[in-house]
Design an enzyme around this catalytic site. Structure first.
Site: not given
Length: 238
Positions: A143, A147
């Site tokens: 994740y 990002k």
């Protein structure tokens, strides 16, 4: 002005952003993979244009959004958070996370930017990133990587689209008290690990993020592009 708002599940930040833009008088195109969420939104706000498509599917997205427009403002809010210990990260988690969190942003932004350039129109794009793009968090390796890549994509887009009068920025929230955020961070012990690193001592509310998005879409941020705006209570300052 017509904003386009792609979401994977139209809840929390995405839904409230749609409602805020609709209340401001914008013609809103809302994109989600979940038809029930779109149906609920249309009942609440007649006039919103719903588009149901899985943004992880390149071909389906091209078909669904290729004819949408004209769009002046874009909020890329679609995202997945598949949290796994690094040694247990799966190919499926990598593929799904990068397809939705990064590749879909590239594709949808291309569709909107090409139309803006063809029309000679000004535009603004806001990518919803995360504090996890700039700080390592346990079980967030994939994740956080998506990002972090999204933050750099934001800067690259700003550099290349700026000459066409298209601004591109990101917002980087801490944990947000959406239903998902409440479910994932309801354990006081788990929450304490993050709250202890936030000078303001609290998680973000949805409206904190929506306000930042609206600012970056508006002419009030007319000289702001390529930025990553923390909405984190000071987390990234520690």
């Amino acid at each position: 002005m017509t904003p386009l708002l792609p979401h994977r599940f139209l809840k929390g930040i995405g839904r409230d952003t749609v409602l805020a833009l609709h209340a401001a008088g914008a013609r809103v195109v809302a994109v989600s993979r979940t038809q029930a969420d779109l149906d609920s939104l249309v009942r609440e706000c007649p006039g919103i244009e719903p588009v149901c498509v899985d943004l992880g599917d390149w071909e389906a997205t091209e078909r669904a959004l290729g004819g949408v427009g004209p769009v002046d403002l874009l909020v890329n809010n679609a995202g997945v958070a598949l949290l796994q210990p690094f040694l247990e990260v799966t190919k499926e988690a990598c593929d799904t996370s990068f397809n939705v969190n990064l590749r879909a942003v590239i594709q949808v932004s291309q569709i909107v930017a090409r139309d803006l350039i063809a029309r000679g129109a000004r535009g603004a794009i806001v990518n919803v990133s995360s504090q996890a793009s700039q700080r390592a968090l346990t079980n967030h390796s994939v994740y956080s990587s998506t990002k972090g890549a999204l933050d750099m994509l934001t800067k690259s887009m700003a550099l290349e689209l700026g000459p066409h009068k298209i601004r591109v920025n990101a917002v980087n929230p801490t944990v947000v008290m959406t239903p998902m955020g409440q479910a994932n961070w309801s354990d006081p012990h788990k929450a304490k690990t993050i709250l202890n690193r936030i000078p303001l001592g609290k998680f973000a509310e949805v409206e904190n993020v929506v306000d930042a998005i609206l600012f970056l879409l508006s002419d009030r941020s007319g000289m702001t592009t390529g930025s990553t705006m923390p909405v984190d209570g000071g987390f990234l300052a520690t």
